[in-house]
Design a protein around this motif. Structure first.
Motif, PDB file in Angstrom:
ATOM      1  N   ALA A  75       0.526  -0.811  -0.153  1.00  0.00           N
ATOM      2  CA  ALA A  75       0.156  -0.033   0.210  1.00  0.00           C
ATOM      3  C   ALA A  75       0.782   1.588  -0.120  1.00  0.00           C
ATOM      4  O   ALA A  75       0.623   2.637  -0.908  1.00  0.00           O
ATOM      5  N   ALA A  76       1.587   1.061   0.853  1.00  0.00           N
ATOM      6  CA  ALA A  76       3.078   2.617   0.752  1.00  0.00           C
ATOM      7  C   ALA A  76       3.267   2.521   0.038  1.00  0.00           C
ATOM      8  O   ALA A  76       3.000   3.136  -0.840  1.00  0.00           O
ATOM      9  N   TYR A  77       3.809   1.518  -1.718  1.00  0.00           N
ATOM     10  CA  TYR A  77       4.074   1.968  -3.093  1.00  0.00           C
ATOM     11  C   TYR A  77       2.970   1.934  -3.437  1.00  0.00           C
ATOM     12  O   TYR A  77       3.903   3.026  -4.481  1.00  0.00           O
ATOM     13  N   GLY A  78       2.171   1.787  -3.488  1.00  0.00           N
ATOM     14  CA  GLY A  78       1.270   2.684  -4.235  1.00  0.00           C
ATOM     15  C   GLY A  78       0.870   3.329  -3.996  1.00  0.00           C
ATOM     16  O   GLY A  78       0.055   4.406  -4.895  1.00  0.00           O
ATOM     17  N   VAL A  79       0.582   4.054  -2.799  1.00  0.00           N
ATOM     18  CA  VAL A  79       0.767   6.092  -2.667  1.00  0.00           C
ATOM     19  C   VAL A  79       2.092   6.510  -3.732  1.00  0.00           C
ATOM     20  O   VAL A  79       1.474   7.325  -4.017  1.00  0.00           O
ATOM     21  N   VAL A  80       3.134   5.865  -3.460  1.00  0.00           N
ATOM     22  CA  VAL A  80       4.016   6.943  -4.967  1.00  0.00           C
ATOM     23  C   VAL A  80       3.384   6.592  -5.845  1.00  0.00           C
ATOM     24  O   VAL A  80       3.947   7.702  -6.339  1.00  0.00           O
ATOM     25  N   LEU A  81       2.899   5.356  -6.331  1.00  0.00           N
ATOM     26  CA  LEU A  81       2.468   5.226  -7.486  1.00  0.00           C
ATOM     27  C   LEU A  81       1.114   6.107  -8.128  1.00  0.00           C
ATOM     28  O   LEU A  81       0.685   6.977  -9.261  1.00  0.00           O
ATOM     29  N   LEU A 136      -0.428   3.115   5.331  1.00  0.00           N
ATOM     30  CA  LEU A 136      -0.910   4.671   4.939  1.00  0.00           C
ATOM     31  C   LEU A 136      -1.201   6.074   5.512  1.00  0.00           C
ATOM     32  O   LEU A 136      -0.464   6.863   5.358  1.00  0.00           O
ATOM     33  N   GLN A 137      -1.064   5.937   6.973  1.00  0.00           N
ATOM     34  CA  GLN A 137      -0.848   7.289   7.665  1.00  0.00           C
ATOM     35  C   GLN A 137       0.586   6.743   7.766  1.00  0.00           C
ATOM     36  O   GLN A 137       0.637   8.980   7.931  1.00  0.00           O
ATOM     37  N   ARG A 138       1.402   7.097   7.840  1.00  0.00           N
ATOM     38  CA  ARG A 138       2.505   7.262   8.077  1.00  0.00           C
ATOM     39  C   ARG A 138       2.669   8.291   6.618  1.00  0.00           C
ATOM     40  O   ARG A 138       3.349   9.139   6.325  1.00  0.00           O
ATOM     41  N   MET A 139       1.775   7.432   5.445  1.00  0.00           N
ATOM     42  CA  MET A 139       2.273   7.994   4.182  1.00  0.00           C
ATOM     43  C   MET A 139       1.280   9.196   3.896  1.00  0.00           C
ATOM     44  O   MET A 139       1.576  10.371   3.436  1.00  0.00           O
ATOM     45  N   ARG A 140       0.501   9.287   4.217  1.00  0.00           N
ATOM     46  CA  ARG A 140      -0.407  10.558   4.711  1.00  0.00           C
ATOM     47  C   ARG A 140       0.442  11.358   5.338  1.00  0.00           C
ATOM     48  O   ARG A 140      -0.142  12.811   4.815  1.00  0.00           O
ATOM     49  N   GLN A 141       1.360  11.139   6.187  1.00  0.00           N
ATOM     50  CA  GLN A 141       2.160  12.182   6.854  1.00  0.00           C
ATOM     51  C   GLN A 141       2.831  13.101   5.748  1.00  0.00           C
ATOM     52  O   GLN A 141       3.549  14.050   5.953  1.00  0.00           O
ATOM     53  N   VAL A 142       3.853  11.841   5.387  1.00  0.00           N
ATOM     54  CA  VAL A 142       4.966  12.809   4.121  1.00  0.00           C
ATOM     55  C   VAL A 142       4.360  13.705   3.106  1.00  0.00           C
ATOM     56  O   VAL A 142       4.018  14.674   2.812  1.00  0.00           O
ATOM     57  N   LEU A 143       3.265  13.431   2.683  1.00  0.00           N
ATOM     58  CA  LEU A 143       2.117  14.106   1.487  1.00  0.00           C
ATOM     59  C   LEU A 143       1.341  15.157   2.436  1.00  0.00           C
ATOM     60  O   LEU A 143       1.872  16.435   1.918  1.00  0.00           O
ATOM     61  N   ALA A 144       1.335  15.010   3.285  1.00  0.00           N
ATOM     62  CA  ALA A 144       0.361  16.764   4.395  1.00  0.00           C
ATOM     63  C   ALA A 144       1.715  17.880   5.050  1.00  0.00           C
ATOM     64  O   ALA A 144       1.719  18.778   4.541  1.00  0.00           O
ATOM     65  N   ASP A 145       3.101  17.142   5.025  1.00  0.00           N
ATOM     66  CA  ASP A 145       3.915  17.861   5.246  1.00  0.00           C
ATOM     67  C   ASP A 145       4.771  18.715   3.939  1.00  0.00           C
ATOM     68  O   ASP A 145       5.949  19.437   4.219  1.00  0.00           O
ATOM     69  N   GLY A 146       3.822  18.716   3.077  1.00  0.00           N
ATOM     70  CA  GLY A 146       4.477  18.903   1.375  1.00  0.00           C
ATOM     71  C   GLY A 146       5.434  18.215   1.024  1.00  0.00           C
ATOM     72  O   GLY A 146       6.432  17.852   0.387  1.00  0.00           O
ATOM     73  N   GLY A 147       5.505  16.650   0.863  1.00  0.00           N
ATOM     74  CA  GLY A 147       6.252  16.012   0.592  1.00  0.00           C
ATOM     75  C   GLY A 147       6.666  16.166  -1.060  1.00  0.00           C
ATOM     76  O   GLY A 147       5.152  15.776  -1.691  1.00  0.00           O
ATOM     77  N   THR A 148       7.685  15.406  -1.166  1.00  0.00           N
ATOM     78  CA  THR A 148       7.823  15.760  -3.194  1.00  0.00           C
ATOM     79  C   THR A 148       7.462  14.194  -3.442  1.00  0.00           C
ATOM     80  O   THR A 148       7.657  12.741  -2.359  1.00  0.00           O
TER      81      THR A 148
END
Length: 344
Positions: free
Chosen positions: A59-65, A102-114
């Motif tokens: 799922a984490a890699y799914g967020v990258v995709l 997914l929550q970890r990936m959401r946090q990266v996204l919320a922090d303006g992650g590239t």
């Protein structure tokens, strides 16, 4: 330990996630290539990839995709990525590792992650899981006194994780240390993960394994050959109740009756400290056809329904040890879980 850790369920290719299709093992070794989050979600739902840690990593890699597909240029693109995260979250309801990743990936996204930071976060989740499995392998193996065999249920090996495995990681480590000479594996109906996957992994590693149907477990324990039942987990509550593959609860009851010790092996990400009791864990019910059909052929009479829960809950009082990468929780209860895992 690399001698007993030759299998990988996921391969990240930067622009795609390749998943070893576990539905086709052991007859066919084939990878499914996913290039979108939607394809990853469907692969999780369809059991191409399974096992709580592996689902979370996929799922984490799914967020990258999703980030690659939609871009992260503006708020609308980020919204579409968040919609894909929700699709991934809905793919399977019981394994808490999915939501944790997914929550970890959401946090990266919320922090303006590239996109680069999202990929780095997914790689870190995968690497952390592998390192945790190695630590759990050592902790769990140290509990096993040589001289008797072990019994495991479902698949908790490299196919279910980033590598080595949780319960199977303990067994692999114990075998390398000559603490365990032989493994018994339940078939694990109705998907037969024990027959198709665990037996295959152990055979690939050259570890002696004997297969049995779940109904034979009591008779096996009665022989006195089994010292430990060793299983994984999909969710663990604050008091140490454990949701795992259906049939686990019955094994725990049998183990207690026969004086066999019962070990659960799972990373700290499997704990859901918001839940106190196992009664609060959502249990996935899968299609009736998985029970009434076999290899496309009906094995039950037309019109007969089937109850097909994918998991059951083993109460903490039936568990001798929960092994985590942070340490071992002996005779788990809320206080002992808190001492190792933390929480309120």
């Amino acid at each position: 330990m690399s001698t007993y850790d030759a299998v990988r369920a996921l391969v990240w290719k930067h622009d795609a996630l390749e998943l070893l299709d576990q539905r086709r093992l052991p007859a066919v070794r084939e990878f499914v290539r996913c290039t979108t989050a939607q394809e990853v979600a469907e692969a999780i739902r369809a059991m191409v990839v399974r096992g709580a840690p592996a689902i979370g990593i996929a799922a984490a890699y799914g967020v990258v995709l999703a980030g690659r597909q939609h871009g992260l240029r503006d708020a609308d693109a980020v919204r579409r990525v968040e919609e894909d995260i929700e699709r991934l979250a809905q793919s399977r309801p019981t394994a808490v590792n999915l939501f944790w990743a997914l929550q970890r990936m959401r946090q990266v996204l919320a922090d303006g992650g590239t996109l680069e930071l999202l990929e780095e976060a997914a790689r870190r989740i995968e690497q952390e899981d592998l390192e945790a499995n190695r630590r759990m392998g050592e902790f769990g193996a140290a509990l096993i006194e040589p001289g008797r065999d072990v019994l495991t249920h479902c698949n908790t090996g490299s196919l279910a994780t980033a590598g080595l495995g949780t319960a199977l990681g303990v067994i692999r480590t114990a075998y390398a240390q000559k603490r365990v000479a032989h493994v018994f594996a339940d078939e694990t109906r109705p998907w037969l993960q024990g027959a198709r996957l665990t037996a295959w992994e152990l055979k690939e590693d050259g570890i002696p394994v004997t297969l049995l149907c779940e109904g034979a477990a009591a008779s096996l324990m009665q022989t006195g050959r089994i010292g430990w039942v060793i299983v994984g987990a999909d969710r663990i509550t604050a008091r140490g109740d454990v949701a795992n593959k259906i049939g686990t609860y019955g094994l725990a009851i049998l183990a207690r009756h026969h004086g066999v010790r019962f070990m659960v092996v799972a990373p700290s990400s499997t704990f859901d400290l918001a839940l106190h009791s196992g009664a609060e864990i959502p249990i996935e019910t899968r299609p009736m056809e998985e029970v009434t059909m076999l290899a496309g052929q009906r094995i039950a009479p037309e019109g007969v329904e089937a109850w097909n829960p994918s998991f059951d809950v083993t109460p903490a009082e039936l568990i001798d040890a929960i092994v985590t990468e942070r340490g071992v929780i002996l005779r788990p209860d809320a206080e002992r879980v808190r001492a190792i895992i933390g929480g309120a």
